[in-house]
Enzyme design. Structure first.
Site, PDB file in Angstrom:
ATOM      1  N   HIS A  73      11.851 -57.964 -42.813  1.00  0.00           N
ATOM      2  CA  HIS A  73      11.839 -58.215 -44.262  1.00  0.00           C
ATOM      3  C   HIS A  73      10.422 -58.397 -44.811  1.00  0.00           C
ATOM      4  CE1 HIS A  73      11.654 -62.642 -43.326  1.00  0.00           C
ATOM      5  NE2 HIS A  73      11.006 -62.663 -44.468  1.00  0.00           N
ATOM      6  N   ASP A 119      16.538 -58.684 -38.087  1.00  0.00           N
ATOM      7  CA  ASP A 119      15.331 -58.849 -38.904  1.00  0.00           C
ATOM      8  C   ASP A 119      14.110 -58.925 -37.994  1.00  0.00           C
ATOM      9  OD1 ASP A 119      13.563 -59.304 -40.949  1.00  0.00           O
ATOM     10  OD2 ASP A 119      14.272 -61.347 -41.400  1.00  0.00           O
ATOM     11  N   GLY A 212       6.079 -67.647 -46.707  1.00  0.00           N
ATOM     12  CA  GLY A 212       4.773 -67.323 -46.132  1.00  0.00           C
ATOM     13  C   GLY A 212       4.729 -67.498 -44.637  1.00  0.00           C
ATOM     14  N   SER A 214       7.352 -66.514 -42.876  1.00  0.00           N
ATOM     15  CA  SER A 214       8.207 -65.421 -42.401  1.00  0.00           C
ATOM     16  C   SER A 214       7.479 -64.530 -41.394  1.00  0.00           C
ATOM     17  CB  SER A 214       8.653 -64.553 -43.576  1.00  0.00           C
ATOM     18  OG  SER A 214       9.600 -65.209 -44.369  1.00  0.00           O
ATOM     19  N   GLY A 215       8.225 -64.084 -40.383  1.00  0.00           N
ATOM     20  CA  GLY A 215       7.647 -63.194 -39.385  1.00  0.00           C
ATOM     21  C   GLY A 215       6.898 -63.901 -38.278  1.00  0.00           C
TER      22      GLY A 215
END
Length: 267
Positions: A73, A119, A212, A214-215
């Site tokens: 995402h 994801d 922020g 994320s990942g």
């Protein structure tokens, strides 16, 4: 030639996966805290040019000299991306940090944006990085490993310091105990949104990753002291970052080892 082989071996041995030169200072501080500089040397800042200049959009984890693990995402096909490695402060110029353009980005072919299924994404860097005290890869868990309930893990990132607060300048860490699938999938937790290919962690209403992050990684320590990245920050509650019984949800890395190996040997 022999000396070159020996030197290569020594470099590889000195910078194995998941063992920082500067180990993190672990505490049970409620909410996040500044990390010890370069204590999570696989943490990267994924940056896009969507605003006309490079800016932080997501986190990620270095898993080899040329591959970074992040969330699907985080990727938008309209933009270009680069990866900053070896960073502590995003605002300061720092010795030992480097930037690489994203040469190839592979998002999971079955990524479902509505339900946040699969994801996960891999980024191949424009050129390999040289491992150092500030840049080294994380270890990955074995295929199929499921963490027990209450395993102490740490989320790291430069995400927002609160739901509507600013992005962090200094890399943050926060202790997030794992919530097992049976608990996380209960109706008053995440219900059907939590699958067995996800890891839930946190949910105390106080400590959480935020926009922020994320990942970025969910870091969990092995008995030998090394660190595995067991999760990729995927989603949290739309009500805010710190919502009781709405833990952060991570893509479970151990469920995607085969997919990752296929991608990294194909591209």
């Amino acid at each position: 030639m022999r000396s070159l082989v020996v030197l290569t071996f020594l470099v590889a041995s000195a910078y194995g996966c998941g063992l920082p030169t500067f180990p993190p200072v672990l505490s049970r501080v409620v909410a996040g805290e500044d990390v010890r500089p370069h204590s999570w040397p696989w943490q990267v800042s994924l940056q896009s040019d969507s605003s006309g200049r490079w800016r932080h959009v997501c986190g990620g984890s270095l898993i080899s000299s040329e591959w970074v693990l992040t969330a699907a995402h985080c990727i938008n096909d309209r933009y270009s991306y680069r990866v900053q490695l070896g960073k502590h402060s995003l605002k300061m110029s720092e010795e030992g940090s480097v930037a690489r353009l994203a040469a190839t980005i592979v998002t999971h072919e079955d990524y479902n944006t509505m339900l946040s299924r699969n994801d996960i994404a891999l980024i191949k860097l424009s050129s390999p990085v040289i491992f150092s005290d500030t840049i080294m890869p994380a270890c990955l868990p074995d295929r199929g490993v499921v963490l027990p309930h209450d395993t102490p893990c740490y989320v790291t990132g430069w995400g927002r310091l609160s739901t509507s607060g600013p992005l962090a300048d200094i890399l943050q860490q926060a202790l997030l105990p794992v919530v097992d699938h049976d608990t996380c999938s209960q109706p008053d937790w995440w219900g059907f949104l939590a699958t067995d290919k996800m890891v839930c962690a946190g949910g105390d209403g106080i400590t959480a990753g935020c926009n922020g992050d994320s990942g970025g990684p969910l870091n969990c320590q092995n008995p030998d002291g090394s660190w595995d990245v067991h999760g990729v920050v995927s989603f949290g509650s739309g009500q805010g970052c710190n919502v009781f019984q709405k833990p952060n949800v991570f893509t479970q890395v151990s469920s995607y080892i085969n997919w990752m190996n296929t991608v990294m040997t194909t591209y």
